[in-house]
Scaffold this active site. Structure first.
Site, PDB file in Angstrom:
ATOM      1  N   ASP A  54       0.843  -1.194   0.000  1.00  0.00           N
ATOM      2  CA  ASP A  54       0.000   0.000   0.000  1.00  0.00           C
ATOM      3  C   ASP A  54       0.883   1.251   0.000  1.00  0.00           C
ATOM      4  OD1 ASP A  54       0.947  -0.088   2.614  1.00  0.00           O
ATOM      5  OD2 ASP A  54      -0.877  -1.061   3.330  1.00  0.00           O
TER       6      ASP A  54
ATOM      7  N   ASP B 280      10.192   4.106  12.968  1.00  0.00           N
ATOM      8  CA  ASP B 280      10.910   3.051  13.693  1.00  0.00           C
ATOM      9  C   ASP B 280      12.322   2.771  13.174  1.00  0.00           C
ATOM     10  OD1 ASP B 280       9.802   1.962  11.394  1.00  0.00           O
ATOM     11  OD2 ASP B 280       9.044   0.144  12.343  1.00  0.00           O
TER      12      ASP B 280
ATOM     13  N   ASP C 125       1.439   4.980   1.655  1.00  0.00           N
ATOM     14  CA  ASP C 125       1.092   5.953   2.692  1.00  0.00           C
ATOM     15  C   ASP C 125       1.656   7.317   2.310  1.00  0.00           C
ATOM     16  OD1 ASP C 125      -0.151   4.016   4.198  1.00  0.00           O
ATOM     17  OD2 ASP C 125       1.694   3.476   5.244  1.00  0.00           O
TER      18      ASP C 125
HETATM   19  P1  ATP Z   1       4.519  -3.337   5.622  1.00  0.00           P
HETATM   20  O1  ATP Z   1       5.063  -3.651   4.283  1.00  0.00           O
HETATM   21  O2  ATP Z   1       4.615  -4.468   6.566  1.00  0.00           O
HETATM   22  O3  ATP Z   1       3.164  -2.666   5.621  1.00  0.00           O
HETATM   23  P2  ATP Z   1       5.356  -0.764   6.566  1.00  0.00           P
HETATM   24  O4  ATP Z   1       6.741  -0.193   6.735  1.00  0.00           O
HETATM   25  O5  ATP Z   1       4.462  -0.068   5.590  1.00  0.00           O
HETATM   26  O6  ATP Z   1       5.564  -2.277   6.200  1.00  0.00           O
HETATM   27  P3  ATP Z   1       3.361  -0.253   8.529  1.00  0.00           P
HETATM   28  O7  ATP Z   1       3.065  -1.027   9.763  1.00  0.00           O
HETATM   29  O8  ATP Z   1       2.340  -0.227   7.451  1.00  0.00           O
HETATM   30  O9  ATP Z   1       4.727  -0.820   7.979  1.00  0.00           O
HETATM   31  O10 ATP Z   1       3.735   1.216   8.992  1.00  0.00           O
HETATM   32  C1  ATP Z   1       3.913   2.298   8.077  1.00  0.00           C
HETATM   33  C2  ATP Z   1       5.073   3.175   8.546  1.00  0.00           C
HETATM   34  O11 ATP Z   1       4.771   3.760   9.824  1.00  0.00           O
HETATM   35  C3  ATP Z   1       6.386   2.445   8.746  1.00  0.00           C
HETATM   36  O12 ATP Z   1       7.106   2.336   7.540  1.00  0.00           O
HETATM   37  C4  ATP Z   1       7.086   3.298   9.772  1.00  0.00           C
HETATM   38  O13 ATP Z   1       7.693   4.409   9.150  1.00  0.00           O
HETATM   39  C5  ATP Z   1       5.942   3.807  10.631  1.00  0.00           C
HETATM   40  N1  ATP Z   1       5.701   2.952  11.825  1.00  0.00           N
HETATM   41  C6  ATP Z   1       4.887   1.878  11.910  1.00  0.00           C
HETATM   42  N2  ATP Z   1       4.894   1.348  13.135  1.00  0.00           N
HETATM   43  C7  ATP Z   1       5.734   2.102  13.870  1.00  0.00           C
HETATM   44  C8  ATP Z   1       6.160   2.074  15.236  1.00  0.00           C
HETATM   45  N3  ATP Z   1       5.731   1.142  16.071  1.00  0.00           N
HETATM   46  N4  ATP Z   1       7.031   3.037  15.621  1.00  0.00           N
HETATM   47  C9  ATP Z   1       7.465   3.994  14.770  1.00  0.00           C
HETATM   48  N5  ATP Z   1       7.105   4.060  13.503  1.00  0.00           N
HETATM   49  C10 ATP Z   1       6.257   3.146  13.023  1.00  0.00           C
HETATM   50 MG    MG Z   2       2.329  -0.535   5.266  1.00  0.00          MG
END
Ligand code: ATP
Ligand code: MG
Length: 432
Positions: free
Chosen positions: A52, A136, A54
């Site tokens: 997705d 993170d 963001d």
């Molecule tokens: P995925 O492919 O698993 O969705 P993602 O990096 O997009 O990976 P998400 O859980 O969708 O992970 O979170 C989106 C973004 O928000 C992350 O890339 C990170 O920058 C931030 N984020 C998510 N969870 C945390 C957290 N617990 N602490 C700090 N930042 C976070």
């Molecule tokens: Mg994501």
């Protein structure tokens, strides 16, 4: 900040969803800053198709409501805007405030921490730099700008991505204390992206793993699905064990582990997670009912046997099994809040295992029509693979033959007549 110009990275607009592009353009046109961020940018830079997209911006939620007709505000801890399109939802977050401790005390008096250092409220807007530091890991904190097509890197994420390093932003211990789930995320991304964990990011994890006990079980349940049902479950499991995280999520399972790492519970987990990964790679469906039913099957069985032995004079095995089911699931739910709709189906799948040995007669026919038969059958197959006993192998072979022959009859009946439900059952019983 490092700015990586268009010619030095491989992100192309044609790999970004049209709707995300629309949102970015519209924000820019209205005079706001807007970037693609997080997993989307990371995956595009790695040449993978993101799950997705963001978006993050300096527009506030109120300003976004005015700008987009198809906008809903969601979230309590942090307000987000969802821009709703027919095929997808684009999540847009306003830049969040920096959460390093120094910044809190000097700038943001509104932040609250629990005794263990956990961040309790996080709803403060900031600048893009602040937003970058509160993410993170470095590779999740890269910003793709629609205005000049560059990637902006405030935390060294571009280099870490090239070198394959998972590195927490800021002081790792502080960041884990703020949100212990980050420990799980580090393990998950290391497995998923096949990257190494920077030593200073890895070091505190076994020491701080206990902090996971402060996380609400409902959040841990959601995380568990991401750990095991997104295609890299087996490797993630290995990482979780290595960093002493697994035992905190699944104490009941870990209590059944042995020194030589070859207990039946462990062999089941390995087989289950490898199968789940295989299914996801082949775009087959996965089911949390099956995942948890299989994970906890052997501890459940052991518990049933202990109860049955202890109460051999006053309980049937069936009753002992039911009590064990209740106890096993209750214990699991203290850590991971597995929703009731799932636990009630796990109970069915387990109960069906008791009936599976009766392959002939009326009961077998009924079993086949049970809504959870397919899941129960899959668990039987998995048990046969793990235990490798002649009885279980024979039983699963017989069920598979029986199932195929009955399924053919069901198909014939439902195409030849309009009768449904109980009528079909009656017809099957008469036919065989
Ligand atoms: P995925 O492919 O698993 O969705 P993602 O990096 O997009 O990976 P998400 O859980 O969708 O992970 O979170 C989106 C973004 O928000 C992350 O890339 C990170 O920058 C931030 N984020 C998510 N969870 C945390 C957290 N617990 N602490 C700090 N930042 C976070
Ligand atoms: Mg994501």
């Amino acid at each position: 900040m490092i700015m990586i110009p268009r010619i030095r990275h491989m992100i192309s607009r044609k790999n970004i969803s049209k709707n995300a592009l629309k949102v970015l353009y519209r924000l820019n046109k209205a005079g706001y800053e807007a970037y693609l961020v997080g997993g989307g940018v990371r995956d595009l830079l790695l040449g993978k198709q993101p799950k997705d997209f963001d978006v993050t911006t300096n527009a506030t939620p109120e300003q976004m409501i005015r700008l987009f007709r198809n906008c809903r505000l969601v979230g309590r801890r942090f307000i987000l805007a969802h821009i709703i399109f027919s095929s997808e939802i684009i999540e847009v977050a306003t830049f969040r405030g920096d959460n390093s401790e120094k910044q809190y005390t000097t700038h943001y008096k509104n932040f609250h921490f629990s005794k263990s250092g956990m961040l309790l409220n996080d709803n403060i807007f900031g600048k893009i730099e602040d937003d970058a530091y509160r993410r993170d890991i470095t590779i999740n904190s890269l910003y793709y700008s629609m205005a000049d097509l560059s990637v902006r890197d405030y935390v060294g994420g571009f280099r870490d991505l090239r070198e394959g390093v998972i590195r927490l932003i800021g002081d790792p211990e502080t960041r884990y204390r703020e949100d212990p789930v980050r420990m799980l995320r580090v393990a998950r991304f290391a497995a998923k992206l096949n990257m190494s964990i920077a030593p200073e990011t890895a070091e505190p994890i076994p020491r701080l793993a206990l902090l996971l006990q402060n996380i609400p079980p409902s959040r841990l349940f959601e995380e568990a699905l991401k750990l095991f049902q997104t295609g890299y479950g087996y490797l993630t499991y290995c990482k979780l064990c290595q960093y002493k995280l697994f035992q905190l999520l699944f104490p009941t399972l870990a209590n059944n582990f042995t020194k030589n790492r070859n207990s039946i519970t462990e062999r089941m987990l390995v087989q289950l997670l490898k199968n789940t990964d295989y299914r996801i790679k082949n775009h087959l469906r996965v089911n949390p009912v099956f995942l948890f039913a299989a994970m906890f099957w052997y501890p459940q069985l052991k518990s049933a046997e202990i109860i049955a032995q202890k109460h051999s004079s006053d309980l049937t095995y069936y009753d002992a099994f039911s009590i064990a089911t209740h106890n096993t699931l209750e214990e699991a739910c203290q850590v991971l809040a597995i929703p009731k709709r799932i636990t009630s189906l796990i109970k069915d799948v387990w109960k069906l295992q008791l009936y599976m040995p009766r392959i002939y007669g009326k009961r077998a026919k009924k079993l086949l029509l049970h809504p959870k038969f397919k899941v129960a059958y899959n668990l039987l197959i998995l048990r046969a693979t793990v235990e490798n006993t002649p009885e279980l192998i024979e039983l699963s072979k017989n069920w598979s033959q029986y199932k195929t022959s009955k399924n053919n009859i069901i198909k014939k009946i439902s195409t030849n007549s309009n009768t449904l439900g109980n009528d079909i059952i009656k017809q099957i019983n008469n036919n065989i």
